[in-house]
Write an enzyme that holds these catalytic residues in place. Structure first.
Site, PDB file in Angstrom:
ATOM      1  N   GLU A   1     -15.209  17.059 -38.406  1.00 57.26           N
ATOM      2  CA  GLU A   1     -14.732  18.370 -37.925  1.00 57.26           C
ATOM      3  C   GLU A   1     -13.846  19.037 -38.970  1.00 57.26           C
ATOM      4  O   GLU A   1     -13.845  20.247 -39.100  1.00 57.26           O
ATOM      5  CB  GLU A   1     -13.976  18.186 -36.603  1.00 57.26           C
ATOM      6  CG  GLU A   1     -13.668  19.491 -35.883  1.00 57.26           C
ATOM      7  CD  GLU A   1     -12.405  20.193 -36.362  1.00 57.26           C
ATOM      8  OE1 GLU A   1     -12.265  21.402 -36.119  1.00 57.26           O
ATOM      9  OE2 GLU A   1     -11.564  19.546 -37.004  1.00 57.26           O
TER      10      GLU A   1
ATOM     11  N   ASP B   1     -12.331  12.428 -36.909  1.00 55.86           N
ATOM     12  CA  ASP B   1     -11.759  12.472 -38.259  1.00 55.86           C
ATOM     13  C   ASP B   1     -10.388  13.144 -38.269  1.00 55.86           C
ATOM     14  O   ASP B   1     -10.042  13.917 -37.363  1.00 55.86           O
ATOM     15  CB  ASP B   1     -12.714  13.164 -39.243  1.00 55.86           C
ATOM     16  CG  ASP B   1     -13.055  14.596 -38.851  1.00 55.86           C
ATOM     17  OD1 ASP B   1     -13.182  14.867 -37.636  1.00 55.86           O
ATOM     18  OD2 ASP B   1     -13.159  15.456 -39.746  1.00 55.86           O
TER      19      ASP B   1
HETATM   20 ZN   LIG Z   1      -8.774  19.262 -34.920  1.00 56.66          ZN
END
Ligand SMILES: [Zn+2]
Length: 416
Positions: free
Chosen positions: A162, A97
Site C-alpha cells: 500500500e 506493509d
Molecule cells: Zn496506511
C-alpha cells in the site's frame, strides 16, 4: 443484556490481547522492496494463522509476482465468513506493509518493539495500518467467541504494497480477482481518519505535480543585458499561476479546503553566487484538483499562462508532469456504506459521522476506479509515518465496536 452488549464487554476486556497483537505484528517488519525490505511475508503469515483460528469459510493467499521480494512474490490475504444473509458482504481492508522508521534519533524507543505508554502504544506500524487490522479482527473474534452467528458475510482483506503504489497489493487483486466483490458490498478502508472518528472519506482530489524549467542565458551580473535572466521569467510564471484559481473556481463543501489548490513549492538552486545572472531556473507546482475538473484541462491552462510569458521575455519555458494521479469517481455521500458507517458511529460514540473529501490519494481509489463504492474511516490521532508513531487502545476498542455493529447490522444499542 443485549447480544451486542455482550460483544462490547468482550471488546472492553481485550486490552492485553490488543497489546499482544500489536507487539507481534510490529516485531514482524513488513517493508516492501522499494523501502529496502524483502516483503510482508512474516507479518502476513502471522495474520493468516490468526484468521485461520477464526475458522473462515474461505481464505486465500494471493501472491503478486515481484521478483525483488522474498520467494518472488508479495503476499495478500482474503478471508471470508458467511452470514445468515447472503449479501451484502462487508469488507474491511487493511495493509500489512509499513514505511521505514526514518531517522532513528527522532524515536524515543525501538520502533519495532512496542512500548505501552498509558493508553498509547508506540511503534512503527501500530496506527498505519495495524490499528485497522486489530480493530476489524477483534470485532469478528468477539462476535464468534460469544457464540453468535454473523448476520451477513464478513470479509477481511490484508494487502501488501500500500505504501509504494499498490501494484502488488490491491491493484493486483482487483486486476485478477475482482469477482470477489460486488458494487452492492460495503467496503471500508480504516487507513485514515480523525481523533473524533467522524471523518468518512468518500472523495479525493486529483494530484498533479508539475516541473517548470525556465531557460535563458547566464552572464555577469554587472552586464545583465548580455544575458537572459531566468529568475524574472520564473517570478512572472509563479505570480501568474494565481490565475488558475479564477479559471478553476468551483467549490465543493465536501472538501477542506473546498477549492482546487495550485501551490508553487520546491525551487531548485540556480547560481551559487550573487554576481551571476541565472540562465536556468527550475521550480515545481503542487496542484490538488477537484474531481469535477479533468487534469488535462489544468495542464493546458498552465500552458496558456506560460506561453505568452515565454514570447514576451524571449525565455524558453518547459512544462513536465512529474507525478499525476487522476481522482477516481467519488463514493456517493449517500452510498449504503457511508450510511451504515454513520449509523454505527452514532450507536457507539453518539458522534455524527461526516462524509468528506481529502487532498491526497488513498488505496480506496482503486476500489472506486473499479466501480466499487468504498469509505475510508477510522478513529485515530493520525500519526502515520511520523517518528514515535502511536495509536490509542480506546480508539481500537471503539472501532472494534463500530465494526461489530456493522458486521451484525445492529445499531440498536444506546450511545455510551
Ligand atoms: Zn496506511
Amino acid at each position: 443484556m443485549t447480544v451486542m452488549e455482550s460483544v462490547f464487554q468482550r471488546i472492553d476486556a481485550s486490552k492485553d490481547a490488543i497489546i499482544q497483537l500489536q507487539r507481534d505484528l510490529t516485531a514482524r517488519v513488513a517493508l516492501g522492496p522499494d523501502n529496502g525490505g524483502s516483503g510482508e511475508h512474516e507479518k502476513t503469515g502471522h495474520i493468516k494463522r490468526l484468521l485461520e483460528d477464526l475458522k473462515p469459510d474461505m481464505i486465500q493467499e494471493i501472491k503478486a509476482p515481484d521478483e525483488r521480494a522474498r520467494d518472488g512474490y508479495r503476499p495478500n490475504l482474503i478471508a471470508r465468513w458467511e452470514g445468515r444473509r447472503e449479501k451484502p458482504v462487508i469488507w474491511i481492508l487493511s495493509h500489512s506493509d509499513i514505511v521505514p522508521p526514518g531517522d532513528l534519533s527522532l524515536w524515543n524507543s525501538d520502533p519495532y518493539d512496542v512500548v505501552v505508554d498509558g493508553d498509547r502504544l508506540v511503534g512503527r506500524g501500530v496506527e498505519d495500518n495495524q490499528h485497522g487490522f486489530v480493530s476489524s479482527y477483534l470485532a469478528l473474534k468477539a462476535i464468534l467467541d460469544s457464540g453468535q452467528d454473523l448476520k451477513r458475510p464478513v470479509g477481511l482483506i490484508i494487502v501488501a504494497d500500500e505504501e509504494t503504489g499498490s501494484r502488488f497489493g490491491l491493484g493486483y487483486i482487483l486486476q485478477h480477482y475482482q469477482s470477489f466483490f460486488s458494487p452492492q458490498d460495503l467496503i471500508i478502508v480504516p487507513d485514515s481518519g480523525n481523533q473524533e472518528g467522524t471523518m468518512i472519506e468518500v472523495s479525493e482530489k486529483s494530484m498533479l505535480w508539475l516541473k517548470i524549467t525556465v531557460t535563458g542565458r547566464q552572464c555577469h551580473a554587472s552586464t545583465p543585458d548580455k544575458g537572459k535572466n531566468t529568475l524574472y521569467g520564473a517570478a512572472r510564471v509563479i505570480v501568474s499561476l494565481a490565475d488558475l484559481n479564477d479559471r478553476f473556481d468551483m467549490s465543493d463543501p465536501l472538501f477542506s479546503p473546498p477549492r482546487s489548490t495550485f501551490a508553487p513549492t520546491k525551487k531548485e538552486e540556480n547560481v551559487p553566487n550573487i554576481n551571476t545572472i541565472p540562465g536556468k531556473d527550475t521550480f515545481y507546482v503542487d496542484c490538488r484538483i477537484l474531481p469535477h475538473y479533468p487534469v488535462d484541462q489544468v495542464i493546458s491552462a498552465v500552458r496558456d499562462i506560460v506561453t505568452p510569458i515565454a514570447d514576451e521575455t524571449g525565455l524558453q519555458i518547459d512544462l513536465e508532469t512529474v507525478h499525476r494521479q487522476d481522482a477516481a469517481p467519488p463514493t456517493s455521500p449517500d452510498a449504503p456504506v457511508v450510511k451504515a458507517l454513520a449509523r454505527a458511529i452514532r450507536a457507539v460514540t453518539g458522534n455524527q459521522g461526516k462524509p468528506m473529501g481529502i487532498g491526497g490519494g488513498t488505496v480506496a481509489a482503486f476500489f472506486r476506479a473499479a466501480g466499487l463504492p468504498a469509505a475510508v474511516w477510522s478513529t485515530c490521532p493520525d500519526t502515520a509515518h511520523q517518528p514515535n508513531e502511536y495509536c490509542r487502545i480506546p480508539d481500537m476498542m471503539t472501532d472494534a465496536k463500530i465494526f461489530a455493529c456493522l458486521y451484525q447490522d445492529d445499531y440498536g444499542r444506546k450511545p455510551i
